[in-house]
Scaffold this active site. Structure first.
Site, PDB file in Angstrom:
ATOM      1  N   HIS A 110      48.844  27.906  45.991  1.00 37.24           N
ATOM      2  CA  HIS A 110      47.597  27.585  46.690  1.00 37.24           C
ATOM      3  C   HIS A 110      47.782  27.539  48.206  1.00 37.24           C
ATOM      4  O   HIS A 110      46.910  27.046  48.920  1.00 37.24           O
ATOM      5  CB  HIS A 110      47.040  26.245  46.202  1.00 37.24           C
ATOM      6  CG  HIS A 110      46.467  26.297  44.820  1.00 37.24           C
ATOM      7  ND1 HIS A 110      47.251  26.469  43.703  1.00 37.24           N
ATOM      8  CD2 HIS A 110      45.197  26.218  44.368  1.00 37.24           C
ATOM      9  CE1 HIS A 110      46.497  26.475  42.621  1.00 37.24           C
ATOM     10  NE2 HIS A 110      45.237  26.324  43.001  1.00 37.24           N
TER      11      HIS A 110
ATOM     12  N   GLU B 224      38.343  36.934  38.847  1.00 27.13           N
ATOM     13  CA  GLU B 224      38.214  37.488  40.198  1.00 27.13           C
ATOM     14  C   GLU B 224      38.073  39.005  40.201  1.00 27.13           C
ATOM     15  O   GLU B 224      37.304  39.567  40.990  1.00 27.13           O
ATOM     16  CB  GLU B 224      39.410  37.071  41.055  1.00 27.13           C
ATOM     17  CG  GLU B 224      39.353  35.645  41.572  1.00 27.13           C
ATOM     18  CD  GLU B 224      39.700  34.610  40.516  1.00 27.13           C
ATOM     19  OE1 GLU B 224      39.500  33.413  40.776  1.00 27.13           O
ATOM     20  OE2 GLU B 224      40.177  35.009  39.422  1.00 27.13           O
TER      21      GLU B 224
END
Length: 390
Positions: A195, A126
Protein backbone atom coordinates in the site's frame (compact mmCIF):
# COMPACT_ATOMS: atom_id res chain seq x y z
CA UNK A 1 -1.19 26.04 5.25
CA UNK A 2 -2.11 23.46 7.84
CA UNK A 3 -1.71 19.69 7.70
CA UNK A 4 -4.03 17.59 9.83
CA UNK A 5 -2.77 14.07 10.39
CA UNK A 6 -4.60 11.46 12.38
CA UNK A 7 -3.19 8.17 13.51
CA UNK A 8 -5.79 5.45 12.92
CA UNK A 9 -5.76 2.64 10.40
CA UNK A 10 -9.28 3.32 9.15
CA UNK A 11 -10.55 6.27 7.11
CA UNK A 12 -12.75 8.74 8.89
CA UNK A 13 -15.35 10.97 7.28
CA UNK A 14 -12.63 13.48 6.38
CA UNK A 15 -10.94 10.88 4.23
CA UNK A 16 -7.73 10.10 6.14
CA UNK A 17 -6.12 6.69 6.19
CA UNK A 18 -4.39 6.70 9.54
CA UNK A 19 -3.22 4.71 12.53
CA UNK A 20 -5.51 4.33 15.51
CA UNK A 21 -4.68 5.79 18.86
CA UNK A 22 -3.27 9.28 18.46
CA UNK A 23 -3.72 12.51 16.58
CA UNK A 24 -1.63 15.56 15.94
CA UNK A 25 -1.58 18.73 13.87
CA UNK A 26 1.44 20.08 12.01
CA UNK A 27 1.22 23.85 11.82
CA UNK A 28 3.00 26.04 9.31
CA UNK A 29 5.48 27.23 11.95
CA UNK A 30 6.55 23.63 12.55
CA UNK A 31 4.86 23.30 15.97
CA UNK A 32 3.01 20.10 16.81
CA UNK A 33 -0.27 19.88 18.70
CA UNK A 34 -1.15 16.45 20.10
CA UNK A 35 -4.40 14.79 21.06
CA UNK A 36 -5.76 11.56 22.49
CA UNK A 37 -2.79 9.53 23.74
CA UNK A 38 -0.21 12.32 23.20
CA UNK A 39 2.71 10.19 22.03
CA UNK A 40 4.53 13.29 20.95
CA UNK A 41 8.09 12.01 20.73
CA UNK A 42 7.37 9.32 18.15
CA UNK A 43 5.02 11.48 16.09
CA UNK A 44 7.52 14.32 15.95
CA UNK A 45 10.17 11.94 14.68
CA UNK A 46 7.99 10.74 11.82
CA UNK A 47 6.20 13.92 10.82
CA UNK A 48 7.45 16.49 8.32
CA UNK A 49 7.11 20.22 8.84
CA UNK A 50 5.21 21.59 5.97
CA UNK A 51 6.19 24.95 4.55
CA UNK A 52 8.97 27.51 4.34
CA UNK A 53 9.07 30.88 6.06
CA UNK A 54 7.60 32.96 3.26
CA UNK A 55 4.50 30.76 3.26
CA UNK A 56 4.23 31.07 7.04
CA UNK A 57 3.46 34.76 6.56
CA UNK A 58 0.84 33.93 3.96
CA UNK A 59 -0.73 31.36 6.25
CA UNK A 60 -0.97 33.85 9.08
CA UNK A 61 -2.96 36.29 6.98
CA UNK A 62 -5.05 33.70 5.15
CA UNK A 63 -8.28 34.79 6.83
CA UNK A 64 -8.06 38.17 5.11
CA UNK A 65 -7.59 36.73 1.62
CA UNK A 66 -10.43 36.28 -0.86
CA UNK A 67 -11.55 32.76 -1.68
CA UNK A 68 -12.38 29.80 0.49
CA UNK A 69 -10.39 27.27 2.48
CA UNK A 70 -10.43 23.63 1.43
CA UNK A 71 -8.58 20.48 2.31
CA UNK A 72 -6.87 18.84 -0.64
CA UNK A 73 -9.41 16.03 -0.95
CA UNK A 74 -12.20 18.62 -0.86
CA UNK A 75 -10.48 20.61 -3.62
CA UNK A 76 -10.34 17.47 -5.77
CA UNK A 77 -14.05 16.92 -5.13
CA UNK A 78 -14.90 20.54 -5.94
CA UNK A 79 -13.03 20.36 -9.24
CA UNK A 80 -14.70 17.07 -10.13
CA UNK A 81 -18.15 18.36 -9.17
CA UNK A 82 -17.71 21.54 -11.22
CA UNK A 83 -16.79 19.48 -14.28
CA UNK A 84 -19.74 17.12 -13.76
CA UNK A 85 -22.04 20.16 -13.60
CA UNK A 86 -20.46 21.64 -16.73
CA UNK A 87 -20.32 18.48 -18.87
CA UNK A 88 -22.92 15.69 -18.65
CA UNK A 89 -20.48 13.22 -20.26
CA UNK A 90 -18.23 13.27 -17.16
CA UNK A 91 -18.79 10.21 -14.98
CA UNK A 92 -17.00 8.47 -12.10
CA UNK A 93 -16.38 4.78 -11.52
CA UNK A 94 -14.46 2.73 -9.01
CA UNK A 95 -14.69 0.80 -5.77
CA UNK A 96 -16.83 2.53 -3.10
CA UNK A 97 -16.96 5.82 -5.04
CA UNK A 98 -20.77 5.95 -4.79
CA UNK A 99 -22.75 6.20 -1.59
CA UNK A 100 -19.71 5.52 0.60
CA UNK A 101 -18.00 8.53 -1.00
CA UNK A 102 -14.66 6.97 -1.85
CA UNK A 103 -11.99 5.59 0.46
CA UNK A 104 -10.62 9.12 0.98
CA UNK A 105 -13.98 10.88 0.52
CA UNK A 106 -13.09 12.58 -2.76
CA UNK A 107 -16.47 11.56 -4.23
CA UNK A 108 -18.54 12.06 -1.07
CA UNK A 109 -22.01 13.44 -1.86
CA UNK A 110 -21.76 12.97 -5.63
CA UNK A 111 -23.89 9.80 -5.91
CA UNK A 112 -27.05 11.35 -4.39
CA UNK A 113 -26.62 14.39 -6.64
CA UNK A 114 -25.85 12.70 -9.97
CA UNK A 115 -27.25 9.21 -9.57
CA UNK A 116 -25.80 5.73 -9.73
CA UNK A 117 -25.14 5.77 -13.48
CA UNK A 118 -22.79 8.77 -13.34
CA UNK A 119 -21.19 7.72 -10.04
CA UNK A 120 -20.84 3.98 -10.50
CA UNK A 121 -19.79 1.62 -7.73
CA UNK A 122 -17.85 -1.29 -9.17
CA UNK A 123 -16.79 -4.73 -7.95
CA UNK A 124 -13.22 -5.23 -6.70
CA UNK A 125 -11.90 -5.82 -10.20
CA UNK A 126 -9.48 -3.11 -11.34
CA UNK A 127 -8.84 -4.65 -14.74
CA UNK A 128 -12.56 -4.85 -15.46
CA UNK A 129 -13.69 -1.36 -14.47
CA UNK A 130 -10.56 0.29 -15.92
CA UNK A 131 -11.26 -1.46 -19.23
CA UNK A 132 -14.89 -0.39 -18.96
CA UNK A 133 -13.79 3.22 -18.42
CA UNK A 134 -11.56 3.10 -21.50
CA UNK A 135 -14.43 1.70 -23.55
CA UNK A 136 -16.71 4.45 -22.24
CA UNK A 137 -14.13 7.06 -23.27
CA UNK A 138 -14.02 5.57 -26.78
CA UNK A 139 -17.78 6.10 -27.11
CA UNK A 140 -17.70 9.78 -26.10
CA UNK A 141 -17.89 9.84 -22.30
CA UNK A 142 -15.25 11.37 -20.04
CA UNK A 143 -14.82 8.85 -17.24
CA UNK A 144 -12.84 9.47 -14.06
CA UNK A 145 -11.61 6.11 -12.79
CA UNK A 146 -10.57 5.93 -9.14
CA UNK A 147 -8.11 3.36 -7.92
CA UNK A 148 -8.72 2.83 -4.21
CA UNK A 149 -4.95 2.61 -3.95
CA UNK A 150 -2.51 3.20 -6.80
CA UNK A 151 -0.88 -0.13 -6.10
CA UNK A 152 -4.09 -1.89 -7.08
CA UNK A 153 -3.88 -0.40 -10.57
CA UNK A 154 -1.11 -2.85 -11.36
CA UNK A 155 -4.00 -5.27 -11.89
CA UNK A 156 -5.15 -2.99 -14.73
CA UNK A 157 -1.70 -2.48 -16.28
CA UNK A 158 -2.68 -4.24 -19.51
CA UNK A 159 -5.72 -2.01 -19.97
CA UNK A 160 -3.75 1.16 -19.18
CA UNK A 161 -0.80 0.24 -21.37
CA UNK A 162 -2.15 -1.65 -24.38
CA UNK A 163 -5.54 0.07 -24.57
CA UNK A 164 -5.57 3.43 -22.82
CA UNK A 165 -2.25 4.69 -24.12
CA UNK A 166 -2.27 3.20 -27.61
CA UNK A 167 -5.82 3.06 -28.95
CA UNK A 168 -5.75 6.56 -30.43
CA UNK A 169 -2.72 5.53 -32.50
CA UNK A 170 -3.72 1.94 -33.30
CA UNK A 171 -7.17 3.07 -34.44
CA UNK A 172 -5.62 5.52 -36.87
CA UNK A 173 -7.03 8.45 -34.89
CA UNK A 174 -10.62 7.14 -35.01
CA UNK A 175 -10.88 7.07 -31.22
CA UNK A 176 -9.94 9.56 -28.55
CA UNK A 177 -9.46 8.31 -24.98
CA UNK A 178 -10.40 11.24 -22.70
CA UNK A 179 -10.08 9.35 -19.42
CA UNK A 180 -8.67 10.33 -16.03
CA UNK A 181 -7.19 7.63 -13.82
CA UNK A 182 -6.57 8.88 -10.28
CA UNK A 183 -6.07 7.70 -6.74
CA UNK A 184 -3.88 7.73 -3.63
CA UNK A 185 -0.32 6.47 -3.58
CA UNK A 186 3.03 7.07 -1.96
CA UNK A 187 4.48 6.13 1.40
CA UNK A 188 1.87 6.69 4.09
CA UNK A 189 2.03 6.00 7.80
CA UNK A 190 2.83 2.31 8.22
CA UNK A 191 0.62 1.11 5.39
CA UNK A 192 3.01 -1.67 4.45
CA UNK A 193 4.85 -2.39 1.21
CA UNK A 194 1.86 -3.18 -1.01
CA UNK A 195 0.00 0.00 0.00
CA UNK A 196 3.04 2.28 -0.29
CA UNK A 197 3.62 1.96 -4.03
CA UNK A 198 4.81 4.81 -6.23
CA UNK A 199 3.74 3.85 -9.74
CA UNK A 200 5.06 6.90 -11.60
CA UNK A 201 8.03 4.88 -12.81
CA UNK A 202 5.79 2.02 -13.97
CA UNK A 203 3.60 4.20 -16.17
CA UNK A 204 6.07 6.78 -17.50
CA UNK A 205 7.22 4.63 -20.42
CA UNK A 206 3.71 4.02 -21.81
CA UNK A 207 3.25 5.94 -25.10
CA UNK A 208 0.23 8.26 -25.19
CA UNK A 209 -0.17 8.71 -21.43
CA UNK A 210 0.14 12.04 -19.60
CA UNK A 211 1.02 12.05 -15.89
CA UNK A 212 0.60 14.81 -13.32
CA UNK A 213 1.06 14.91 -9.55
CA UNK A 214 -0.81 17.34 -7.28
CA UNK A 215 0.74 18.73 -4.12
CA UNK A 216 -1.57 21.53 -2.88
CA UNK A 217 -5.34 22.07 -2.78
CA UNK A 218 -4.94 24.80 -5.40
CA UNK A 219 -3.14 22.68 -7.97
CA UNK A 220 -5.18 19.59 -7.09
CA UNK A 221 -8.38 21.28 -8.21
CA UNK A 222 -6.80 22.95 -11.24
CA UNK A 223 -5.12 19.77 -12.45
CA UNK A 224 -8.28 17.71 -11.90
CA UNK A 225 -10.31 20.07 -14.08
CA UNK A 226 -7.60 20.19 -16.77
CA UNK A 227 -7.25 16.41 -16.81
CA UNK A 228 -11.00 15.91 -17.26
CA UNK A 229 -11.09 18.39 -20.15
CA UNK A 230 -8.08 16.86 -21.90
CA UNK A 231 -8.66 14.57 -24.86
CA UNK A 232 -5.64 12.52 -23.79
CA UNK A 233 -5.60 9.84 -21.10
CA UNK A 234 -4.23 11.40 -17.89
CA UNK A 235 -3.02 9.70 -14.72
CA UNK A 236 -3.39 11.99 -11.71
CA UNK A 237 -1.20 10.98 -8.77
CA UNK A 238 -2.39 11.99 -5.31
CA UNK A 239 -0.33 11.42 -2.17
CA UNK A 240 -2.03 9.65 0.69
CA UNK A 241 -0.50 12.02 3.29
CA UNK A 242 -1.53 15.24 1.55
CA UNK A 243 -5.31 14.79 1.45
CA UNK A 244 -5.80 16.90 4.57
CA UNK A 245 -3.49 19.72 3.55
CA UNK A 246 -5.46 22.96 3.87
CA UNK A 247 -5.20 26.03 1.65
CA UNK A 248 -7.29 29.01 0.57
CA UNK A 249 -8.19 28.79 -3.12
CA UNK A 250 -9.97 31.29 -5.40
CA UNK A 251 -13.75 31.45 -5.61
CA UNK A 252 -13.62 32.00 -9.36
CA UNK A 253 -13.06 29.13 -11.76
CA UNK A 254 -9.53 28.29 -12.85
CA UNK A 255 -7.90 25.49 -14.85
CA UNK A 256 -4.17 24.75 -14.76
CA UNK A 257 -1.87 23.70 -17.59
CA UNK A 258 -1.17 19.96 -17.47
CA UNK A 259 2.34 20.47 -18.86
CA UNK A 260 3.55 23.33 -16.69
CA UNK A 261 5.81 23.26 -13.63
CA UNK A 262 5.31 25.57 -10.64
CA UNK A 263 7.96 27.94 -9.32
CA UNK A 264 7.62 27.45 -5.56
CA UNK A 265 10.59 29.49 -4.41
CA UNK A 266 12.88 31.63 -6.63
CA UNK A 267 16.59 31.38 -5.87
CA UNK A 268 20.09 31.77 -7.29
CA UNK A 269 22.42 29.04 -5.99
CA UNK A 270 20.88 25.68 -6.89
CA UNK A 271 17.77 24.34 -8.65
CA UNK A 272 15.81 21.80 -6.60
CA UNK A 273 13.28 19.83 -8.65
CA UNK A 274 10.64 17.90 -6.76
CA UNK A 275 6.95 16.95 -6.73
CA UNK A 276 4.12 15.68 -4.53
CA UNK A 277 4.91 15.12 -0.83
CA UNK A 278 8.64 15.81 -1.29
CA UNK A 279 7.78 19.44 -2.00
CA UNK A 280 7.26 19.86 1.74
CA UNK A 281 10.45 18.04 2.69
CA UNK A 282 12.30 20.37 0.32
CA UNK A 283 10.65 23.49 1.73
CA UNK A 284 11.52 22.41 5.26
CA UNK A 285 15.13 21.96 4.15
CA UNK A 286 14.99 25.38 2.47
CA UNK A 287 14.51 27.02 5.87
CA UNK A 288 17.78 25.54 7.08
CA UNK A 289 19.58 26.33 3.84
CA UNK A 290 18.53 29.99 3.93
CA UNK A 291 19.79 30.26 7.50
CA UNK A 292 23.12 28.86 6.31
CA UNK A 293 23.39 31.44 3.55
CA UNK A 294 22.18 29.42 0.56
CA UNK A 295 19.50 30.59 -1.86
CA UNK A 296 17.81 27.51 -3.36
CA UNK A 297 15.33 27.72 -6.22
CA UNK A 298 12.51 25.20 -5.71
CA UNK A 299 10.38 23.95 -8.60
CA UNK A 300 7.42 21.58 -8.26
CA UNK A 301 7.57 19.86 -11.65
CA UNK A 302 3.89 18.73 -11.39
CA UNK A 303 3.92 17.36 -14.95
CA UNK A 304 5.70 14.01 -14.72
CA UNK A 305 5.17 13.33 -18.41
CA UNK A 306 6.02 15.37 -20.37
CA UNK A 307 8.49 17.47 -18.36
CA UNK A 308 8.24 21.25 -18.53
CA UNK A 309 11.75 21.67 -19.92
CA UNK A 310 11.20 25.38 -20.56
CA UNK A 311 10.78 26.21 -16.85
CA UNK A 312 13.41 23.67 -15.80
CA UNK A 313 15.91 24.85 -18.41
CA UNK A 314 15.45 28.51 -17.51
CA UNK A 315 16.30 27.69 -13.89
CA UNK A 316 19.30 25.51 -14.79
CA UNK A 317 20.74 28.30 -16.93
CA UNK A 318 20.51 30.61 -13.91
CA UNK A 319 21.78 28.37 -11.07
CA UNK A 320 23.99 25.88 -12.99
CA UNK A 321 23.38 23.23 -10.32
CA UNK A 322 20.55 20.71 -10.03
CA UNK A 323 19.24 18.59 -7.16
CA UNK A 324 16.31 16.25 -7.78
CA UNK A 325 14.29 15.09 -4.76
CA UNK A 326 11.65 12.38 -5.24
CA UNK A 327 9.81 9.71 -3.31
CA UNK A 328 9.93 7.40 -6.33
CA UNK A 329 12.43 4.54 -6.43
CA UNK A 330 15.95 5.39 -7.54
CA UNK A 331 16.22 2.75 -10.26
CA UNK A 332 14.20 3.77 -13.30
CA UNK A 333 12.32 6.49 -11.43
CA UNK A 334 11.15 9.94 -12.45
CA UNK A 335 14.46 11.32 -11.20
CA UNK A 336 16.41 9.10 -13.57
CA UNK A 337 14.34 10.26 -16.55
CA UNK A 338 14.63 13.88 -15.44
CA UNK A 339 18.40 13.55 -15.06
CA UNK A 340 18.65 12.20 -18.60
CA UNK A 341 16.47 15.00 -20.01
CA UNK A 342 18.49 17.74 -18.30
CA UNK A 343 21.79 16.17 -19.35
CA UNK A 344 20.68 15.92 -22.97
CA UNK A 345 19.32 19.46 -23.18
CA UNK A 346 21.31 21.59 -20.71
CA UNK A 347 24.61 19.83 -20.14
CA UNK A 348 26.68 22.85 -21.14
CA UNK A 349 25.04 24.98 -18.45
CA UNK A 350 25.90 22.64 -15.56
CA UNK A 351 28.81 23.46 -13.24
CA UNK A 352 28.41 20.24 -11.24
CA UNK A 353 26.98 16.75 -11.77
CA UNK A 354 23.22 16.38 -11.22
CA UNK A 355 22.41 14.91 -7.81
CA UNK A 356 19.26 12.80 -7.36
CA UNK A 357 17.86 11.86 -3.94
CA UNK A 358 15.34 9.02 -4.20
CA UNK A 359 13.73 6.37 -2.06
CA UNK A 360 15.75 3.23 -1.49
CA UNK A 361 15.15 0.28 -3.79
CA UNK A 362 13.53 -1.83 -1.09
CA UNK A 363 9.95 -2.74 -0.20
CA UNK A 364 8.62 -0.11 2.20
CA UNK A 365 8.84 -1.52 5.75
CA UNK A 366 5.83 -1.55 8.04
CA UNK A 367 7.86 -0.42 11.07
CA UNK A 368 7.64 3.36 11.33
CA UNK A 369 11.33 3.97 12.05
CA UNK A 370 12.44 1.78 9.15
CA UNK A 371 9.84 3.31 6.83
CA UNK A 372 11.25 6.73 7.67
CA UNK A 373 14.74 5.61 6.66
CA UNK A 374 13.66 4.54 3.17
CA UNK A 375 12.34 8.00 2.21
CA UNK A 376 14.41 11.16 1.62
CA UNK A 377 14.43 13.40 4.69
CA UNK A 378 15.17 17.17 4.96
CA UNK A 379 18.66 16.76 6.51
CA UNK A 380 19.74 14.73 3.48
CA UNK A 381 18.56 17.55 1.22
CA UNK A 382 20.53 20.11 3.22
CA UNK A 383 23.69 18.00 3.01
CA UNK A 384 23.28 17.47 -0.74
CA UNK A 385 22.93 21.21 -1.39
CA UNK A 386 25.98 22.00 0.73
CA UNK A 387 28.04 19.49 -1.25
CA UNK A 388 26.72 20.74 -4.60
CA UNK A 389 27.56 24.36 -3.79
CA UNK A 390 31.10 23.76 -2.56
Amino acid sequence: MLIWLLACRNCDDKGISVRKGSSFVVRSDGRLSYGLNGRGDRAEHLITNAVAAKEDTAAASTSSKPGHELLLFEALREGLEEEMDRDPTVCVMGEDVGHYGGSYKVTKGLAPKYGDLRVLDTPIAENSFTGMGIGAAMTGLRPVVEGMNMGFLLLAFNQISNNCGMLHYTSGGQFKIPIVIRGPGGVGRQLGAEHSQRLESYFQSIPGIQMVACSTPYNAKGLMKAAIRSDNPVILFEHVLLYNLKERIPDEEYVLNLEEAEMVRPGEHVTILTYSRMRYHVMQAAKTLVNKGYDPEVIDIRSLKPFDLYTIGKSVKKTHRVLIVEECMRTGGIGASLTAAITENFHDYLDAPIVCLSSQDVPTPYAGTLENWTVVQPPQIVTAVEQLCQ
